[in-house]
Scaffold this motif. Structure first.
Motif, PDB file in Angstrom:
ATOM      1  N   CYS A  68       0.857  -1.171   0.000  1.00 43.35           N
ATOM      2  CA  CYS A  68       0.000   0.000   0.000  1.00 43.35           C
ATOM      3  C   CYS A  68       0.900   1.228   0.000  1.00 43.35           C
ATOM      4  CB  CYS A  68      -0.961  -0.006   1.202  1.00 43.35           C
ATOM      5  SG  CYS A  68      -0.214   0.515   2.759  1.00 43.35           S
ATOM      6  N   TRP A  78       1.669   3.150   2.200  1.00 39.01           N
ATOM      7  CA  TRP A  78       2.419   3.383   3.441  1.00 39.01           C
ATOM      8  C   TRP A  78       3.441   2.284   3.723  1.00 39.01           C
ATOM      9  CZ3 TRP A  78       1.398   8.149   4.154  1.00 39.01           C
ATOM     10  CH2 TRP A  78       0.095   8.652   3.945  1.00 39.01           C
ATOM     11  N   CYS A  79       3.461   1.290   2.835  1.00 38.20           N
ATOM     12  CA  CYS A  79       4.358   0.157   3.051  1.00 38.20           C
ATOM     13  C   CYS A  79       5.821   0.523   2.783  1.00 38.20           C
ATOM     14  CB  CYS A  79       3.978  -1.012   2.146  1.00 38.20           C
ATOM     15  SG  CYS A  79       2.628  -2.020   2.735  1.00 38.20           S
ATOM     16  N   CYS A 101       3.394  -3.076   8.335  1.00 35.25           N
ATOM     17  CA  CYS A 101       2.795  -1.804   7.952  1.00 35.25           C
ATOM     18  C   CYS A 101       1.549  -1.598   8.810  1.00 35.25           C
ATOM     19  CB  CYS A 101       2.428  -1.839   6.473  1.00 35.25           C
ATOM     20  SG  CYS A 101       1.476  -0.418   5.948  1.00 35.25           S
ATOM     21  N   ALA A 109      -0.751   0.448   8.347  1.00 35.13           N
ATOM     22  CA  ALA A 109      -1.914   0.811   7.536  1.00 35.13           C
ATOM     23  C   ALA A 109      -2.604  -0.437   6.992  1.00 35.13           C
ATOM     24  CB  ALA A 109      -1.495   1.740   6.396  1.00 35.13           C
ATOM     25  N   CYS A 110      -1.840  -1.377   6.443  1.00 28.86           N
ATOM     26  CA  CYS A 110      -2.477  -2.547   5.824  1.00 28.86           C
ATOM     27  C   CYS A 110      -2.059  -3.865   6.473  1.00 28.86           C
ATOM     28  CB  CYS A 110      -2.176  -2.598   4.324  1.00 28.86           C
ATOM     29  SG  CYS A 110      -0.478  -3.041   3.941  1.00 28.86           S
TER      30      CYS A 110
HETATM   31 ZN    ZN Z   1       0.848  -1.106   3.865  1.00 28.76          ZN
END
Ligand code: ZN
Length: 117
Positions: free
Chosen positions: A81, A83-84, A96, A98-99
């Motif tokens: 994603c 943010w990864c 991560c 986020a995901c």
């Molecule tokens: Zn991510």
């Protein structure tokens, strides 16, 4: 490339199974049924397949035996994603935030271990 591979059972380990023991068999080619693998019973290196075919493990070409089905996470399909980023703003403990995608080899290994239990 899958970085984390479960260790297959050795012929010595298979021969060491005194009682009928479930082992997961995988073959180079797909099985007749088109499956990637299935449970067999092993006793003293002798394999009994669900189709009631029995033979010695070391005579089975291209067959690999495991104490459990190897965890295979399709990393390609788990896309990064936005943010990864390892050690990035959202990377917490190598995941991560986020995901939830693992960001390092160690994190992948840890996740795959969890999936086996
Ligand atoms: Zn991510």
């Amino acid at each position: 490339m899958s970085g984390v591979e479960r260790k297959p059972l050795t012929v010595e380990q298979l021969r060491g199974m005194d009682k009928p023991t479930p082992v997961w068999m995988e073959t180079d080619k797909k099985t007749i049924e088109g499956w990637g693998g299935y449970w067999c019973l092993c006793q003293r290196g002798h394999i009994l397949t669900p189709g009631m075919v029995s033979m010695y493990a070391d005579k089975m070409d291209g067959a690999t035996f495991y104490a459990y089905p190897p965890a295979r996470i399709d990393r390609e399909k788990w896309e990064l994603c936005m943010w990864c980023v390892p050690n990035g703003q959202f990377g917490v403990n190598n995941y991560c935030s986020a995901c939830g995608r693992p960001l390092t080899e160690e994190a992948w290994a840890e996740l795959e271990r969890k999936l086996i239990v």
